[in-house]
Every structure is written in C-alpha cells, then in structure tokens.
Scaffold this motif. Structure first.
Motif, PDB file in Angstrom:
ATOM      1  N   ASP A 133       3.063 -26.968 102.897  1.00 60.24           N
ATOM      2  CA  ASP A 133       2.679 -25.893 101.984  1.00 60.24           C
ATOM      3  C   ASP A 133       3.432 -26.021 100.656  1.00 60.24           C
ATOM      4  N   ARG A 181      -1.275 -25.832  93.925  1.00 53.44           N
ATOM      5  CA  ARG A 181      -2.126 -25.071  94.843  1.00 53.44           C
ATOM      6  C   ARG A 181      -1.426 -23.783  95.257  1.00 53.44           C
ATOM      7  N   THR A 182      -2.216 -22.789  95.622  1.00 51.74           N
ATOM      8  CA  THR A 182      -1.690 -21.523  96.104  1.00 51.74           C
ATOM      9  C   THR A 182      -1.173 -21.686  97.525  1.00 51.74           C
ATOM     10  N   TYR A 221       1.861 -29.369  93.614  1.00 45.95           N
ATOM     11  CA  TYR A 221       0.692 -29.857  92.892  1.00 45.95           C
ATOM     12  C   TYR A 221      -0.244 -28.727  92.458  1.00 45.95           C
ATOM     13  N   ARG A 269       1.930 -28.839  98.608  1.00 39.19           N
ATOM     14  CA  ARG A 269       0.694 -28.425  97.944  1.00 39.19           C
ATOM     15  C   ARG A 269       0.991 -27.541  96.738  1.00 39.19           C
ATOM     16  N   GLN A 270       1.997 -26.664  96.857  1.00 39.48           N
ATOM     17  CA  GLN A 270       2.377 -25.819  95.729  1.00 39.48           C
ATOM     18  C   GLN A 270       2.924 -26.656  94.571  1.00 39.48           C
TER      19      GLN A 270
END
Length: 150
Positions: A21, A29-30, A27, A24-25
């Motif tokens: 997670d 993303r939420t 890059y 992803r953040q």
C-alpha cells in the motif's frame, strides 16, 4: 540487528499489505489496504508472482515482486521486477540491494535470460541504485502503454 531477506509466502500477507500500500502511495495512488490485500492474495493463489520480503528486528521493512514473462526475441524466460519498496526509515542500509540480489539469484536459479524493470523518470534515487547494481538502461526501445477502458 541486520536485515534479512527471504521469499515471501501467503503467511506473510499481513506484513506485505501495508508495504504494498505504501509502495502504491509512493506512485501517487490512494491508500486502499483492502484492494492491496485482494491483489496480493490473488497473486499468491494463482502463483502469478514471486515476492521477496525484507525484515529487520522481526519487522517487515521492504519487498520486491517479480512477474514471470518470456522474450520472443531471446527465446527465453525473463522476469519483470515490477515492484521494489523499502520504508523510508530503512533506506540507505542496503535493503533494496539485498532484495534485488535475491531477485537475481531467483531468476538465475530459474534459468531466466534476464530481469527487466522500469521506474519513474523522476525517481533518481532508484535509477542510481539500479545503475550501481549493474543494470543498464535500454536506449533501443521506448515503452508505450494503452489504458483499457473499464
């Protein structure tokens, strides 16, 4: 204590989810822990990727994920090092290098022809790491993406 790196199993899912997670953040993303869990769980259940996890003092601090693929030109198996992430407080301690080394050893043992990866043009720290580890930038091919409408 020094960090350790080993191949992850489905039993590591609870430790991998927050790492994934955060990756992803990084890059843009939420945060979505449920979606991260579902995505990783599907990769494990379908045997679609190989994940390595790094620990320090019993705490997960980084991971890398490889996806199998093939090269038609080389007529060989390759692996795509798609994800590499280390928590900020654990960076600059050799963790990312150890994760990449585990990926190289795995690919070698699997008879792969090569590993491939891509990173953001602005991710200078990652680019310096890859260069120092002997990775070379491909100046022959350009990468294009096409989003598939849902």
């Amino acid at each position: 204590m020094r960090h350790t790196v080993r191949q992850a199993t489905i039993r590591d899912l609870d430790q991998l989810v927050p790492l994934f997670d955060h990756y992803r953040q990084f890059y843009g993303r939420t945060s979505d822990l449920c979606a991260a869990r579902e995505f990783l769980l599907a990769r494990f259940h379908n045997d679609e990727s190989t994940v390595f996890i790094a620990h320090e003092n019993g705490r997960a601090i980084g991971f890398t994920q490889l996806y199998p693929s093939f090269s038609s030109i080389s007529l060989a198996r390759i692996f795509i090092l798609n994800d590499l992430f280390v928590y900020e407080q654990a960076r600059r301690k050799g963790v990312a290098s150890a994760l990449m080394s585990a990926a190289v050893q795995f690919a070698t043992a699997s008879g792969a022809d090569r590993l491939s990866l891509s990173t953001a043009i602005t991710n200078n720290a990652a680019q310096a790491l890859y260069h120092s580890a002997g990775w070379t930038r491909d100046d022959q091919f350009m990468v294009y993406d096409l989003a598939i409408p849902t």
